[in-house]
Design a protein around this motif. Structure first.
Motif, PDB file in Angstrom:
ATOM      1  N   SER A  89       0.815  -1.218   0.000  1.00  0.00           N
ATOM      2  CA  SER A  89       0.000   0.000   0.000  1.00  0.00           C
ATOM      3  C   SER A  89       0.853   1.276   0.000  1.00  0.00           C
ATOM      4  O   SER A  89       0.332   2.375  -0.074  1.00  0.00           O
ATOM      5  CB  SER A  89      -0.932   0.003   1.209  1.00  0.00           C
ATOM      6  OG  SER A  89      -0.152   0.015   2.382  1.00  0.00           O
ATOM      7  N   ASN A 108      -0.645   4.142  -5.663  1.00  0.00           N
ATOM      8  CA  ASN A 108      -1.127   4.039  -4.276  1.00  0.00           C
ATOM      9  C   ASN A 108      -1.295   5.396  -3.601  1.00  0.00           C
ATOM     10  O   ASN A 108      -0.994   5.563  -2.424  1.00  0.00           O
ATOM     11  CB  ASN A 108      -0.195   3.151  -3.417  1.00  0.00           C
ATOM     12  CG  ASN A 108      -0.117   1.737  -3.952  1.00  0.00           C
ATOM     13  OD1 ASN A 108      -1.060   1.241  -4.552  1.00  0.00           O
ATOM     14  ND2 ASN A 108       1.011   1.095  -3.750  1.00  0.00           N
ATOM     15  N   PRO A 110      -4.446   7.534  -2.985  1.00  0.00           N
ATOM     16  CA  PRO A 110      -5.899   7.475  -3.168  1.00  0.00           C
ATOM     17  C   PRO A 110      -6.631   8.812  -3.070  1.00  0.00           C
ATOM     18  O   PRO A 110      -7.829   8.882  -3.316  1.00  0.00           O
ATOM     19  CB  PRO A 110      -6.346   6.550  -2.026  1.00  0.00           C
ATOM     20  CG  PRO A 110      -5.331   6.765  -0.949  1.00  0.00           C
ATOM     21  CD  PRO A 110      -4.030   7.072  -1.653  1.00  0.00           C
ATOM     22  N   HIS A 161      -4.833  12.835 -12.019  1.00  0.00           N
ATOM     23  CA  HIS A 161      -4.949  11.752 -11.037  1.00  0.00           C
ATOM     24  C   HIS A 161      -6.046  10.800 -11.484  1.00  0.00           C
ATOM     25  O   HIS A 161      -7.147  11.223 -11.809  1.00  0.00           O
ATOM     26  CB  HIS A 161      -5.279  12.338  -9.654  1.00  0.00           C
ATOM     27  CG  HIS A 161      -5.292  11.305  -8.569  1.00  0.00           C
ATOM     28  ND1 HIS A 161      -6.424  10.616  -8.212  1.00  0.00           N
ATOM     29  CD2 HIS A 161      -4.291  10.824  -7.790  1.00  0.00           C
ATOM     30  CE1 HIS A 161      -6.128   9.758  -7.246  1.00  0.00           C
ATOM     31  NE2 HIS A 161      -4.836   9.874  -6.963  1.00  0.00           N
ATOM     32  N   ASN A 164      -6.053   5.847  -8.384  1.00  0.00           N
ATOM     33  CA  ASN A 164      -5.113   5.918  -7.257  1.00  0.00           C
ATOM     34  C   ASN A 164      -3.678   6.228  -7.688  1.00  0.00           C
ATOM     35  O   ASN A 164      -2.722   5.927  -6.969  1.00  0.00           O
ATOM     36  CB  ASN A 164      -5.108   4.605  -6.441  1.00  0.00           C
ATOM     37  CG  ASN A 164      -6.376   4.457  -5.632  1.00  0.00           C
ATOM     38  OD1 ASN A 164      -7.114   5.412  -5.448  1.00  0.00           O
ATOM     39  ND2 ASN A 164      -6.626   3.251  -5.156  1.00  0.00           N
TER      40      ASN A 164
END
Length: 203
Positions: A89, A108, A110, A161, A164
């Protein structure tokens, strides 16, 4: 004019080429003992990866440092991979260029797009990613601009973006596009082997 100096270094370097798995692999050995290995997509001419290696203090070969491409090397043994495995993560920062721009992807992350800001620090010759929620901060340089001694231009920088992943794009200056075009012509003149010899492998 500063632009030719890096091109001249590339021209002066000892080069070997290998075509394998749809990629053209070029290995450079510079006069100071530094090594650079690049991989290009044979069909598109797109740079897929670039790695650097220097001699260590004892004169042996150091580890490859990735500048462009996937950050984890598949050349590590299974045990080493287990030992250095990061949390899945954690944000993963990598550079993946296109033909017309330098591009970085940070997986990663978010948070929504409005949380991020990406700016140019001209004095420090770097770009900075900040988040309003203080969850992520990163400074990174653009080695290509340093090698060609070109200034950073805030207008060339943009980001988006999705899934994620924060995607940062910096449009390549015309000087670099011209130099890359010249270099590609020269690289095509190198006779490429179709299977590896000791010089070209980047283990």
């Amino acid at each position: 004019m500063a632009v030719p100096s890096w091109l001249e270094r590339l021209r002066a370097a000892s080069k070997t080429a290998l075509v394998q798995d749809g990629k053209r692999k070029i290995h450079y050995l510079f006069e100071d003992g530094k090594e650079m290995a690049e991989e290009y997509d044979v069909k598109t001419g797109q740079l897929v990866s670039r790695k650097w290696r220097e001699k260590n203090t004892l004169g042996g070969s150091g580890k490859w440092q990735v500048e462009v491409g996937e950050p984890t090397s598949p050349l590590l043994g299974p045990l080493e991979l287990e030992l250095i495995k990061e949390s899945s993560s954690n944000p993963v920062f990598m550079r993946k260029d296109t033909l017309s721009s330098f591009q970085w992807r940070i997986r990663n992350l978010p948070y929504p797009k409005e949380v991020y800001s990406v700016s140019v620090e001209k004095e420090q010759r770097c770009c900075v990613i900040r988040t309003t929620n203080k969850k992520y901060y990163k400074k990174f340089s653009i080695p290509d601009l340093d090698r060609y001694q070109l200034p950073l231009d805030a207008a060339a920088l943009s980001f988006t973006h999705a899934n994620n992943t924060l995607i940062i794009t910096y449009e390549k200056p015309k000087e670099i596009l011209a130099a890359e075009e010249q270099l590609q012509k020269e690289l095509k003149k190198i006779k490429a082997a179709n299977n590896g010899d000791g010089d070209c492998k980047t283990q």
